[in-house]
Design a protein around this motif. Structure first.
Motif, mmCIF file in Angstrom:
data_model
loop_
_atom_site.group_PDB
_atom_site.id
_atom_site.type_symbol
_atom_site.label_atom_id
_atom_site.label_comp_id
_atom_site.label_asym_id
_atom_site.label_seq_id
_atom_site.Cartn_x
_atom_site.Cartn_y
_atom_site.Cartn_z
ATOM 1 N N UNK A 68 -3.276 10.278 3.299
ATOM 2 C CA UNK A 68 -3.916 10.254 1.986
ATOM 3 C C UNK A 68 -2.843 10.337 0.907
ATOM 4 N N UNK A 69 -1.848 9.503 1.030
ATOM 5 C CA UNK A 69 -0.664 9.516 0.188
ATOM 6 C C UNK A 69 -0.957 8.864 -1.163
ATOM 7 N N UNK A 70 -1.041 9.692 -2.193
ATOM 8 C CA UNK A 70 -1.217 9.190 -3.548
ATOM 9 C C UNK A 70 0.149 9.122 -4.209
ATOM 10 N N UNK A 71 0.355 8.070 -4.971
ATOM 11 C CA UNK A 71 1.627 7.927 -5.666
ATOM 12 C C UNK A 71 1.383 7.257 -7.012
ATOM 13 N N UNK A 72 2.216 7.598 -7.967
ATOM 14 C CA UNK A 72 2.146 6.954 -9.281
ATOM 15 C C UNK A 72 2.492 5.484 -9.083
ATOM 16 N N UNK A 73 1.575 4.597 -9.460
ATOM 17 C CA UNK A 73 1.716 3.176 -9.167
ATOM 18 C C UNK A 73 1.555 2.356 -10.432
ATOM 19 N N UNK A 74 2.431 1.389 -10.596
ATOM 20 C CA UNK A 74 2.297 0.413 -11.672
ATOM 21 C C UNK A 74 1.330 -0.659 -11.168
ATOM 22 N N UNK A 75 0.093 -0.550 -11.594
ATOM 23 C CA UNK A 75 -0.969 -1.439 -11.114
ATOM 24 C C UNK A 75 -0.648 -2.892 -11.451
ATOM 25 N N UNK A 76 -0.166 -3.125 -12.671
ATOM 26 C CA UNK A 76 0.136 -4.498 -13.103
ATOM 27 C C UNK A 76 1.137 -5.140 -12.145
ATOM 28 N N UNK A 115 0.073 -2.868 -19.473
ATOM 29 C CA UNK A 115 0.504 -1.763 -18.621
ATOM 30 C C UNK A 115 -0.682 -0.959 -18.075
ATOM 31 N N UNK A 116 -0.506 -0.509 -16.861
ATOM 32 C CA UNK A 116 -1.536 0.322 -16.233
ATOM 33 C C UNK A 116 -0.869 1.130 -15.125
ATOM 34 N N UNK A 117 -0.893 2.428 -15.263
ATOM 35 C CA UNK A 117 -0.331 3.313 -14.235
ATOM 36 C C UNK A 117 -1.438 4.247 -13.757
ATOM 37 N N UNK A 118 -1.557 4.361 -12.448
ATOM 38 C CA UNK A 118 -2.562 5.235 -11.836
ATOM 39 C C UNK A 118 -1.952 5.925 -10.639
ATOM 40 N N UNK A 119 -2.454 7.102 -10.336
ATOM 41 C CA UNK A 119 -2.056 7.799 -9.120
ATOM 42 C C UNK A 119 -3.053 7.421 -8.033
ATOM 43 N N UNK A 120 -2.604 6.542 -7.128
ATOM 44 C CA UNK A 120 -3.477 5.999 -6.084
ATOM 45 C C UNK A 120 -2.701 5.857 -4.782
ATOM 46 N N UNK A 121 -3.412 5.499 -3.750
ATOM 47 C CA UNK A 121 -2.790 5.115 -2.491
ATOM 48 C C UNK A 121 -2.459 3.626 -2.617
ATOM 49 N N UNK A 122 -1.221 3.322 -2.940
ATOM 50 C CA UNK A 122 -0.803 1.944 -3.229
ATOM 51 C C UNK A 122 -1.032 1.019 -2.038
ATOM 52 N N UNK A 123 -0.677 1.474 -0.850
ATOM 53 C CA UNK A 123 -0.832 0.643 0.337
ATOM 54 C C UNK A 123 -2.299 0.263 0.552
ATOM 55 N N UNK A 124 -3.187 1.239 0.420
ATOM 56 C CA UNK A 124 -4.615 0.962 0.607
ATOM 57 C C UNK A 124 -5.113 -0.010 -0.459
#
Length: 175
Positions: free
Chosen positions: A89-97, A121-130
């Motif tokens: 359940x690895x959440x990481x700060x991700x540059x969505x764009x 720009x859009x940054x979210x703390x998510x599971x990037x791989x998922x």
């Protein structure tokens, strides 16, 4: 879980349900990872059998089989990665764009016509791989089962919400 009997009972039930859901998710992740890992052995045997086929076999058939085996290996690798990521359940700060632009660029390199709309720009703390796995799957489905027209791929981002849209563009000629 203290207080009025009815509320205490309800809180206890919710907590028990939450624990059961967590256990089910853990079991699902373990099963997904196990199945994906177990499929590697028969795939390796199939690749070996393909390599041992006579040289005079139809080149198109050989290429098709190699392509299918490589695609299956890639899918299994992705399932293993997703299974590991879900387990962590690895959440990481991700540059969505950047993540979405990369997926659109990959689809274009694969020969697709994808119209990516950069919404800033859009940054979210998510599971990037998922997220990338889900969006990649949706793009593949849109390209495979959608109209032959281009795919529109865009997103909107606010402080508490992210919306990603993948749609087939249908153009009609003026009458």
């Amino acid at each position: 879980e203290q207080g009025v009997w009815e509320l205490s009972s309800l809180a206890t039930s919710f907590n028990a349900m939450s624990q059961k859901i967590q256990q089910l998710l853990e079991h699902r992740t373990t099963m997904l990872t196990g199945i994906s890992h177990d499929l590697r052995t028969p795939l390796a045997r199939m690749q070996l059998a393909l390599a041992m086929l006579p040289e005079d076999i139809d080149a198109e058939l050989r290429n098709s089989l190699e392509h299918d085996l490589n695609e299956m290996n890639s899918l299994i690798g992705q399932f293993l990665d997703v299974g590991r990521a879900l387990g962590e359940n690895r959440l990481e700060e991700t540059d969505i764009r950047d993540a979405l632009r990369g997926l659109a660029d990959d689809a274009v390199r694969g020969g697709a016509t994808v119209e990516f709309v950069d919404s800033g720009p859009c940054r979210k703390e998510i599971n990037r791989l998922a997220l990338c796995r889900i969006i990649s799957n949706l793009l593949d489905n849109a390209l495979r089962y959608g109209a032959p027209e281009p795919i529109l791929f865009d997103y909107t981002c606010s402080a508490d919400e992210l919306t990603i849209r993948i749609s087939c563009l249908l153009y009609t000629s003026p009458s």
